[in-house]
Design a protein around this motif. Structure first.
Motif, PDB file in Angstrom:
ATOM      1  N   ALA A  28       0.822  -1.208   0.000  1.00 62.59           N
ATOM      2  CA  ALA A  28       0.000   0.000   0.000  1.00 62.59           C
ATOM      3  C   ALA A  28       0.861   1.266   0.000  1.00 62.59           C
ATOM      4  CB  ALA A  28      -0.936  -0.007   1.203  1.00 62.59           C
ATOM      5  N   ALA A  29       2.009   1.231   0.664  1.00 59.63           N
ATOM      6  CA  ALA A  29       2.888   2.404   0.688  1.00 59.63           C
ATOM      7  C   ALA A  29       3.363   2.750  -0.722  1.00 59.63           C
ATOM      8  CB  ALA A  29       4.077   2.161   1.614  1.00 59.63           C
ATOM      9  N   ALA A  30       3.646   1.738  -1.523  1.00 60.88           N
ATOM     10  CA  ALA A  30       4.078   1.973  -2.905  1.00 60.88           C
ATOM     11  C   ALA A  30       2.923   2.522  -3.749  1.00 60.88           C
ATOM     12  CB  ALA A  30       4.632   0.692  -3.511  1.00 60.88           C
ATOM     13  N   ALA A  31       1.695   2.065  -3.489  1.00 61.18           N
ATOM     14  CA  ALA A  31       0.522   2.609  -4.180  1.00 61.18           C
ATOM     15  C   ALA A  31       0.337   4.080  -3.800  1.00 61.18           C
ATOM     16  CB  ALA A  31      -0.724   1.802  -3.843  1.00 61.18           C
ATOM     17  N   ASP A  32       0.516   4.397  -2.514  1.00 58.55           N
ATOM     18  CA  ASP A  32       0.416   5.778  -2.047  1.00 58.55           C
ATOM     19  C   ASP A  32       1.451   6.654  -2.753  1.00 58.55           C
ATOM     20  OD1 ASP A  32      -1.582   4.961  -0.288  1.00 58.55           O
ATOM     21  OD2 ASP A  32      -0.298   5.093   1.495  1.00 58.55           O
ATOM     22  N   GLU A  33       2.677   6.162  -2.840  1.00 61.53           N
ATOM     23  CA  GLU A  33       3.760   6.930  -3.453  1.00 61.53           C
ATOM     24  C   GLU A  33       3.501   7.155  -4.942  1.00 61.53           C
ATOM     25  OE1 GLU A  33       8.590   6.864  -4.171  1.00 61.53           O
ATOM     26  OE2 GLU A  33       7.673   5.278  -2.964  1.00 61.53           O
ATOM     27  N   ALA A  34       3.092   6.102  -5.661  1.00 57.85           N
ATOM     28  CA  ALA A  34       2.810   6.237  -7.088  1.00 57.85           C
ATOM     29  C   ALA A  34       1.696   7.256  -7.322  1.00 57.85           C
ATOM     30  CB  ALA A  34       2.432   4.881  -7.685  1.00 57.85           C
ATOM     31  N   SER A  35       0.690   7.224  -6.474  1.00 58.15           N
ATOM     32  CA  SER A  35      -0.419   8.162  -6.618  1.00 58.15           C
ATOM     33  C   SER A  35       0.009   9.587  -6.291  1.00 58.15           C
ATOM     34  CB  SER A  35      -1.585   7.733  -5.738  1.00 58.15           C
ATOM     35  OG  SER A  35      -2.090   6.498  -6.213  1.00 58.15           O
ATOM     36  N   GLY A  51     -14.967  -9.040  -0.216  1.00 50.96           N
ATOM     37  CA  GLY A  51     -13.827  -9.014   0.690  1.00 50.96           C
ATOM     38  C   GLY A  51     -12.536  -8.464   0.095  1.00 50.96           C
ATOM     39  N   VAL A  52     -12.592  -7.814  -1.059  1.00 48.64           N
ATOM     40  CA  VAL A  52     -11.394  -7.239  -1.674  1.00 48.64           C
ATOM     41  C   VAL A  52     -11.212  -5.813  -1.167  1.00 48.64           C
ATOM     42  CG1 VAL A  52     -10.282  -6.574  -3.844  1.00 48.64           C
ATOM     43  CG2 VAL A  52     -11.663  -8.667  -3.736  1.00 48.64           C
ATOM     44  N   SER A  53     -10.049  -5.534  -0.606  1.00 47.41           N
ATOM     45  CA  SER A  53      -9.743  -4.184  -0.127  1.00 47.41           C
ATOM     46  C   SER A  53      -9.444  -3.277  -1.321  1.00 47.41           C
ATOM     47  CB  SER A  53      -8.538  -4.208   0.807  1.00 47.41           C
ATOM     48  OG  SER A  53      -8.853  -4.922   1.980  1.00 47.41           O
ATOM     49  N   MET A  54      -9.950  -2.050  -1.243  1.00 45.28           N
ATOM     50  CA  MET A  54      -9.785  -1.069  -2.311  1.00 45.28           C
ATOM     51  C   MET A  54      -9.247   0.226  -1.718  1.00 45.28           C
ATOM     52  SD  MET A  54     -11.237  -2.791  -4.891  1.00 45.28           S
ATOM     53  CE  MET A  54     -11.771  -1.665  -6.153  1.00 45.28           C
ATOM     54  N   ARG A  55      -8.459   0.946  -2.503  1.00 50.50           N
ATOM     55  CA  ARG A  55      -7.943   2.263  -2.116  1.00 50.50           C
ATOM     56  C   ARG A  55      -8.293   3.228  -3.242  1.00 50.50           C
ATOM     57  NH1 ARG A  55      -4.298   1.823   2.152  1.00 50.50           N
ATOM     58  NH2 ARG A  55      -3.125   3.695   1.629  1.00 50.50           N
ATOM     59  N   PHE A  56      -8.911   4.365  -2.887  1.00 46.99           N
ATOM     60  CA  PHE A  56      -9.370   5.339  -3.862  1.00 46.99           C
ATOM     61  C   PHE A  56      -8.561   6.627  -3.710  1.00 46.99           C
ATOM     62  CE2 PHE A  56     -12.703   2.417  -2.873  1.00 46.99           C
ATOM     63  CZ  PHE A  56     -13.335   2.156  -4.088  1.00 46.99           C
ATOM     64  N   TYR A  57      -7.956   7.067  -4.799  1.00 49.74           N
ATOM     65  CA  TYR A  57      -7.111   8.252  -4.800  1.00 49.74           C
ATOM     66  C   TYR A  57      -7.728   9.325  -5.682  1.00 49.74           C
ATOM     67  CZ  TYR A  57      -3.656   5.020  -2.926  1.00 49.74           C
ATOM     68  OH  TYR A  57      -3.004   4.095  -2.160  1.00 49.74           O
ATOM     69  N   GLY A  71      -1.836  -9.356  -1.450  1.00 45.21           N
ATOM     70  CA  GLY A  71      -0.765  -8.611  -0.790  1.00 45.21           C
ATOM     71  C   GLY A  71      -0.174  -7.517  -1.657  1.00 45.21           C
ATOM     72  N   GLN A  72      -0.275  -7.651  -2.975  1.00 45.78           N
ATOM     73  CA  GLN A  72       0.158  -6.584  -3.871  1.00 45.78           C
ATOM     74  C   GLN A  72      -1.033  -5.658  -4.109  1.00 45.78           C
ATOM     75  OE1 GLN A  72       1.516  -8.609  -7.443  1.00 45.78           O
ATOM     76  NE2 GLN A  72       3.629  -8.340  -6.780  1.00 45.78           N
ATOM     77  N   TRP A  73      -0.751  -4.408  -4.442  1.00 48.25           N
ATOM     78  CA  TRP A  73      -1.806  -3.447  -4.765  1.00 48.25           C
ATOM     79  C   TRP A  73      -1.729  -3.171  -6.248  1.00 48.25           C
ATOM     80  CZ3 TRP A  73      -5.725  -1.938  -1.710  1.00 48.25           C
ATOM     81  CH2 TRP A  73      -5.646  -2.364  -0.385  1.00 48.25           C
TER      82      TRP A  73
END
Length: 89
Positions: A28-35, A51-57, A71-73
Motif C-alpha cells: 500500500a505504501a508503494a501505491a500511495d507513493e505512485a499516486s 472481501g477485496v480491499s480497495m484504495r481510492f485516490y 498482498g500486492q496493490w
C-alpha cells in the motif's frame, strides 16, 4: 492520460498482468507513493462485498483505484480516469 503514464512508468507489471493491462506494486505504501507522484492523495479505503480491499485516490482532475491482489496493490487502465467537473454523468 498523464496519470496512466506516470503509473505505468512507476509500477512493475507481471507477464499475465501485462496481458490484462494490470499493474501492481508490492504494498500500500508503494501505491500511495505512485499516486502522490501523479498528483493524487488517498481519499478513502473500502472493501467490496467479496472481501477485496480497495484504495481510492483523487487528484485535482484525476482519480485512480487500487485493489489488493494477494498482498500486492494493483490498478488497471480501466481504474484510472478524469473527474468530470460539469456534473454530467
Amino acid at each position: 492520460m498523464r496519470v496512466a503514464l506516470v503509473i505505468a512508468a512507476c509500477l512493475f507489471a507481471t507477464p499475465l498482468a501485462a496481458q490484462q493491462q494490470i499493474v501492481c506494486v508490492p504494498d500500500a505504501a508503494a501505491a500511495d507513493e505512485a499516486s502522490r507522484n501523479a498528483g493524487e492523495e488517498l481519499a478513502w479505503q473500502g472493501e467490496t462485498s467479496g472481501g477485496v480491499s480497495m484504495r481510492f485516490y483523487l487528484g485535482r482532475d484525476t482519480w485512480t483505484v487500487f485493489f489488493d491482489r494477494g498482498g500486492q496493490w494493483c490498478t488497471a487502465l480501466s481504474m484510472v480516469g478524469k473527474i468530470k467537473k460539469d456534473g454530467a454523468a
